[in-house]
Each structure stands twice: as C-alpha cells, then as structure tokens.
Design a protein around this motif. Structure first.
Motif, PDB file in Angstrom:
ATOM      1  N   SER A   1       0.848  -1.189   0.000  1.00  8.70           N
ATOM      2  CA  SER A   1       0.000   0.000   0.000  1.00  8.70           C
ATOM      3  C   SER A   1       0.882   1.237   0.000  1.00  8.70           C
ATOM      4  N   TRP A   2       0.540   2.202  -0.849  1.00  9.65           N
ATOM      5  CA  TRP A   2       1.328   3.436  -0.869  1.00  9.65           C
ATOM      6  C   TRP A   2       1.090   4.260   0.397  1.00  9.65           C
ATOM      7  N   LEU A   3       0.052   3.928   1.157  1.00 10.15           N
ATOM      8  CA  LEU A   3      -0.168   4.572   2.451  1.00 10.15           C
ATOM      9  C   LEU A   3       0.672   3.932   3.550  1.00 10.15           C
ATOM     10  N   GLY A   4       1.248   2.765   3.267  1.00  7.14           N
ATOM     11  CA  GLY A   4       2.086   2.059   4.231  1.00  7.14           C
ATOM     12  C   GLY A   4       3.412   1.686   3.607  1.00  7.14           C
ATOM     13  N   THR A   5       3.566   0.407   3.272  1.00  6.57           N
ATOM     14  CA  THR A   5       4.792  -0.052   2.626  1.00  6.57           C
ATOM     15  C   THR A   5       4.457  -0.824   1.357  1.00  6.57           C
ATOM     16  N   VAL A   6       5.356  -0.741   0.399  1.00  6.17           N
ATOM     17  CA  VAL A   6       5.267  -1.511  -0.840  1.00  6.17           C
ATOM     18  C   VAL A   6       6.561  -2.307  -0.955  1.00  6.17           C
ATOM     19  N   THR A   7       6.443  -3.612  -1.167  1.00  7.84           N
ATOM     20  CA  THR A   7       7.621  -4.475  -1.236  1.00  7.84           C
ATOM     21  C   THR A   7       7.714  -5.144  -2.596  1.00  7.84           C
ATOM     22  N   ALA A   8       8.916  -5.603  -2.916  1.00  3.82           N
ATOM     23  CA  ALA A   8       9.171  -6.341  -4.154  1.00  3.82           C
ATOM     24  C   ALA A   8       9.821  -7.668  -3.799  1.00  3.82           C
ATOM     25  N   ASP A   9       9.404  -8.737  -4.472  1.00  2.00           N
ATOM     26  CA  ASP A   9       9.938 -10.075  -4.232  1.00  2.00           C
ATOM     27  C   ASP A   9      10.402 -10.682  -5.547  1.00  2.00           C
ATOM     28  N   SER A  10      11.599 -11.257  -5.528  1.00  2.00           N
ATOM     29  CA  SER A  10      12.138 -11.952  -6.693  1.00  2.00           C
ATOM     30  C   SER A  10      12.919 -13.167  -6.212  1.00  2.00           C
ATOM     31  N   GLU A  11      13.491 -13.914  -7.144  1.00  2.00           N
ATOM     32  CA  GLU A  11      14.280 -15.085  -6.766  1.00  2.00           C
ATOM     33  C   GLU A  11      15.510 -14.696  -5.956  1.00  2.00           C
ATOM     34  N   GLU A  12      16.008 -13.472  -6.171  1.00  2.00           N
ATOM     35  CA  GLU A  12      17.200 -13.019  -5.448  1.00  2.00           C
ATOM     36  C   GLU A  12      16.889 -12.574  -4.025  1.00  2.00           C
ATOM     37  N   GLY A  13      15.610 -12.340  -3.719  1.00  2.00           N
ATOM     38  CA  GLY A  13      15.244 -11.895  -2.383  1.00  2.00           C
ATOM     39  C   GLY A  13      14.103 -10.898  -2.430  1.00  2.00           C
ATOM     40  N   SER A  14      13.899 -10.195  -1.327  1.00  2.00           N
ATOM     41  CA  SER A  14      12.818  -9.217  -1.241  1.00  2.00           C
ATOM     42  C   SER A  14      13.338  -7.945  -0.594  1.00  2.00           C
ATOM     43  N   GLY A  15      12.615  -6.860  -0.809  1.00  2.00           N
ATOM     44  CA  GLY A  15      13.016  -5.583  -0.234  1.00  2.00           C
ATOM     45  C   GLY A  15      11.869  -4.598  -0.260  1.00  2.00           C
ATOM     46  N   VAL A  16      12.041  -3.495   0.454  1.00  2.00           N
ATOM     47  CA  VAL A  16      11.015  -2.461   0.546  1.00  2.00           C
ATOM     48  C   VAL A  16      11.247  -1.416  -0.542  1.00  2.00           C
ATOM     49  N   LEU A  17      10.245  -1.226  -1.393  1.00  2.00           N
ATOM     50  CA  LEU A  17      10.315  -0.187  -2.421  1.00  2.00           C
ATOM     51  C   LEU A  17       9.888   1.170  -1.868  1.00  2.00           C
ATOM     52  N   TRP A  18       8.903   1.142  -0.988  1.00  2.00           N
ATOM     53  CA  TRP A  18       8.317   2.391  -0.510  1.00  2.00           C
ATOM     54  C   TRP A  18       7.869   2.224   0.932  1.00  2.00           C
ATOM     55  N   ASP A  19       8.164   3.215   1.762  1.00  2.00           N
ATOM     56  CA  ASP A  19       7.747   3.222   3.162  1.00  2.00           C
ATOM     57  C   ASP A  19       7.209   4.614   3.468  1.00  2.00           C
ATOM     58  N   ALA A  20       5.890   4.724   3.597  1.00  2.00           N
ATOM     59  CA  ALA A  20       5.266   6.034   3.805  1.00  2.00           C
ATOM     60  C   ALA A  20       5.731   6.673   5.106  1.00  2.00           C
ATOM     61  N   ALA A  21       5.934   5.861   6.147  1.00  2.00           N
ATOM     62  CA  ALA A  21       6.376   6.412   7.429  1.00  2.00           C
ATOM     63  C   ALA A  21       7.777   7.001   7.311  1.00  2.00           C
ATOM     64  N   ALA A  22       8.656   6.300   6.608  1.00  2.00           N
ATOM     65  CA  ALA A  22      10.021   6.800   6.438  1.00  2.00           C
ATOM     66  C   ALA A  22      10.047   8.084   5.616  1.00  2.00           C
ATOM     67  N   GLN A  23       9.068   8.242   4.732  1.00  2.00           N
ATOM     68  CA  GLN A  23       8.987   9.443   3.896  1.00  2.00           C
ATOM     69  C   GLN A  23       8.136  10.537   4.531  1.00  2.00           C
ATOM     70  N   SER A  24       7.672  10.294   5.767  1.00  2.00           N
ATOM     71  CA  SER A  24       6.859  11.280   6.505  1.00  2.00           C
ATOM     72  C   SER A  24       5.673  11.757   5.676  1.00  2.00           C
ATOM     73  N   LEU A  25       4.948  10.804   5.097  1.00  2.00           N
ATOM     74  CA  LEU A  25       3.794  11.150   4.266  1.00  2.00           C
ATOM     75  C   LEU A  25       2.603  11.488   5.159  1.00  2.00           C
ATOM     76  N   PRO A  26       2.108  12.728   5.115  1.00  2.00           N
ATOM     77  CA  PRO A  26       0.960  13.113   5.940  1.00  2.00           C
ATOM     78  C   PRO A  26      -0.337  12.588   5.335  1.00  2.00           C
ATOM     79  N   PRO A  27      -1.474  12.757   6.021  1.00  2.00           N
ATOM     80  CA  PRO A  27      -2.754  12.344   5.441  1.00  2.00           C
ATOM     81  C   PRO A  27      -2.971  12.981   4.074  1.00  2.00           C
ATOM     82  N   ALA A  28      -3.386  12.172   3.111  1.00  2.00           N
ATOM     83  CA  ALA A  28      -3.525  12.635   1.727  1.00  2.00           C
ATOM     84  C   ALA A  28      -4.918  13.216   1.521  1.00  2.00           C
ATOM     85  N   THR A  29      -5.065  14.515   1.765  1.00  2.00           N
ATOM     86  CA  THR A  29      -6.345  15.196   1.577  1.00  2.00           C
ATOM     87  C   THR A  29      -6.105  16.563   0.954  1.00  2.00           C
ATOM     88  N   VAL A  30      -7.185  17.140   0.421  1.00  2.00           N
ATOM     89  CA  VAL A  30      -7.128  18.497  -0.121  1.00  2.00           C
ATOM     90  C   VAL A  30      -8.513  19.119  -0.003  1.00  2.00           C
TER      91      VAL A  30
END
Length: 384
Positions: A238-267
């Motif tokens: 989830s782009w509101l939380g974390t997005v991960t990628a998995d392959s034969e070589e392993g897995s990792g975090v593509l996106w972490d909303a908390a690490a990017q300090s993403l505030p509530p998405a409103t306008v």
C-alpha cells in the motif's frame, strides 16, 4: 534516480525506477511547505533552479538542475547553457561540465471527469463501474466507493534516462482520484496503472493502484520475450504504508510512507492551500473547474450533480476574484461583477458564469485557444 544509476543489475535499476514513480505519485498528494507553494491562477510559469544535493554519488558531490513549466501554449524547456548544454557544446578553452548521471522529464496535461457508482441494472450485473475499468485489475471495483467522485487522468508520460547504462525508462502515470470533492478534507487516492517500459534492458513493470482499498498497490516486473513475457519480480503493498518487491534473489522495501513522513492525503478544493507539486496542482484545479458536464450527465445523475456544483465550489480555488474599488454601493459592485463575469464568459468561448467567475478573461481565452494547462518538470543530476 541516483539509486537506479548505482544499481549494477537491470532488475535492481527497474525496481529503483518503480520507487521513483511511487515518489512522484505521493508527492502529488503531499501538501506544500508554505504559502509560496499555493496554486494560483496563471497564464504560464517557468521556474528554474540549481541546487547542491547532500547525497554523494560515486564519491562526487551532486547538483540538481531543475526546470518546471506550466502553460496553455505548448512550450519546451529553456536551452540556456547553464541548464541544458551537453559537454560537447562547451566553447573551446572552457572546462567541460561533469557527465550527467541521470535525467527525468515529465510532461502531462490533466483531464478531470466526474464518476459515480453504477446504478440500476448495471449495478445488479456488476458492470459499468468506471473504477472497475480504470482500476487496472487491481481489485478496485465499486466496493467502498463514494456515490460520486472526480478522476484526474494525465495525458502524457515521464522519461527517466540513465546515461551511463544507455537506458531510457518510459513511464505512464496512474489517475488521481478525489473521493469527496465538495468536502473540506477530500481524501486523495490513485486508480489505474503506472507502466514502465525499458527497451534497453528488455524489462517492463506495472504498478496497479486500486482506489478505495486503503492505497492498495499490486504489480510485477517482467521480461519482454517476443509476444509474451516472463515475470521476474512481484510487487505488492500500500502506498499509504509499505510496498515491497519479491524476486528469486530476495525481497526488499520499495516504498515506506512512514520513512517518507507522508501526511494524510487530503485536499480542500475550495481552498487548496500549499501543495508540493504547486504548478501541477494549478493545472489540475483549472481542469476541475472545466469538468465536462455533458460527459458527467452520461455517467449518471450523481456525477452530473457533482459536475454542476463543482465550478461554484471552486470559485476561489486559484486565488482569483473580481475586484471592486470598495467605494461603490453593494448594488453597483454586484452589477460590475456580473458584467465582468459576463465578459469573461464571452471571452471563454461559451463557458458558464461559474467557470467565468473562477478564472480571469485572459486565462479563459487562452484555455479556449490551447486547452488546459500542460505541466512539465525536467531534472538533471550531475556532479558539481
């Protein structure tokens, strides 16, 4: 982009570009830092910047060259040598500029449409939902959808170029969804797919955004083999939380909303306030004021009602108002404003009074001639 440039493996570079796409998308819903980031009515703007980055790349201090444009008339970035000249064009006897590490160019024109949940027989049959059509197969559906909403699609694409690897990544963006356009705090979401193609590596990535599903993102990276493909990595989260990628070589975090300090998405469309993508939001707001009532009526009653209410609701969204001297009676002021709006409507090729009240005559005339604002941003990253 620098992470992509550093990656030794083509799959790693593609996943890094996927992260660039997630960063672009989430910057679109991020508020700005101050009043100077507030969208305002414009005929056009061209912003240029040159900044030194804190991050070092291959031992070098990096600098970012930035150009940002918003215009009704098609324009390109400036060719001033301070911002664009390649090393080969440097005058004889001058120091050659450092090689470019990566570039990003985005050129899009937003189009806003009113949508609604299917009703009647279509609802019973489970068909006809625009969310289902634009949700990219990510399980969007109409479940959890509001009665009516706005969908902003972006005509155009972005290109990320990694010069050392001789790779070009062509990117299309998902649509922006405004789930409660008339609310003071309208939640923002995404719908459809972001597609990334790279002929140099033979890889293609797809990120599917499911609206009204808590920011759900699914996708994959595949190799292009003739008429088919072979999946080499899966993407989910989830782009509101974390997005991960998995392959034969392993897995990792593509996106972490908390690490990017993403505030509530409103306008608040009536008073948007500062936005991180200021000039792109200027184009989005202008497109929303011009939402097509005829298309909305074909969508359904709720979409038509939303389209009819939107221009008046957004009358001051771009900080424009018909001015008065303040020395005349209220009746005289109102008469002058009505005359000004009528003149603006005439200049705007038949737009309604609510649209004419939201934009000055010069913008209405430019829009009638060239269409909605086109937004561009161009990055170039290279050593100092």
């Amino acid at each position: 982009m620098l992470r992509a440039e550093r990656a030794p493996d083509p799959l790693e570079r593609m996943l890094a570009v996927c992260r660039v796409v997630l960063c672009l998308a989430t910057d679109l819903v991020r508020p700005g830092r101050g009043f100077g980031d507030t969208p305002t009515v414009v005929l056009g703007q061209h912003y240029l910047s040159r900044r030194q980055l804190g991050e070092r790349h291959r031992g070098d201090t990096m600098q970012l060259f930035l150009q940002e444009l918003a215009s009704h008339e098609p324009l390109g970035p400036t060719q001033h040598p301070k911002y664009t000249a390649p090393a080969s064009s440097a005058p004889p006897g001058t120091a050659l500029p450092a090689p470019v590490a990566a570039t990003l160019s985005l050129r899009v024109r937003p189009t806003v449409a009113a949508r609604q949940q299917p009703t009647g027989l279509l609802a019973q049959l489970g068909g006809g939902s625009k969310v289902g059509k634009s949700g990219g197969g990510g399980g969007g559906g109409a479940d959890g959808a509001p009665p009516a909403w706005l969908e902003c699609s972006f005509e155009g694409h972005a290109v990320v170029t990694l010069l050392r690897h001789a790779e070009e990544y062509r990117i299309t963006l998902p649509s922006l969804v405004l789930t409660a356009p008339l609310a003071e705090a309208c939640p923002l979401d995404f719908s459809g797919a972001a597609v990334i193609l790279c002929e140099g590596t033979g890889l293609a990535a797809t990120l599917r955004f499911a609206p009204f599903k808590g920011g759900r993102v699914t996708g994959s990276v595949a190799t292009l083999l003739g008429g088919g493909h072979k999946e080499v990595a899966s993407i989910g989260g989830s782009w509101l939380g974390t997005v991960t990628a998995d392959s034969e070589e392993g897995s990792g975090v593509l996106w972490d909303a908390a690490a990017q300090s993403l505030p509530p998405a409103t306008v608040n469309l009536a008073q948007p306030g500062p936005r991180a993508f200021t000039r792109l939001w200027t184009a989005i707001l202008e497109a929303a004021v011009y939402v097509d009532a005829t298309t909305a009526a074909k969508e359904g009653k709720r979409a038509a009602e939303l389209a009819a209410a939107l221009p008046a609701h957004m009358r001051h969204c771009l900080l424009y108002a018909v001015e008065s001297s303040g020395l005349k009676s209220k009746q005289q002021q109102e008469a002058e404003q009505e005359a000004e709006i009528a003149a603006a409507a005439a200049a705007g090729a038949g737009v309604g009074p609510a649209v004419a009240a939201a934009l000055p005559p010069c913008v209405l005339a430019d829009h009638a001639k060239h269409g909605t604002l086109t937004y561009q941003i161009h990055y170039r990253v290279q050593p100092c």
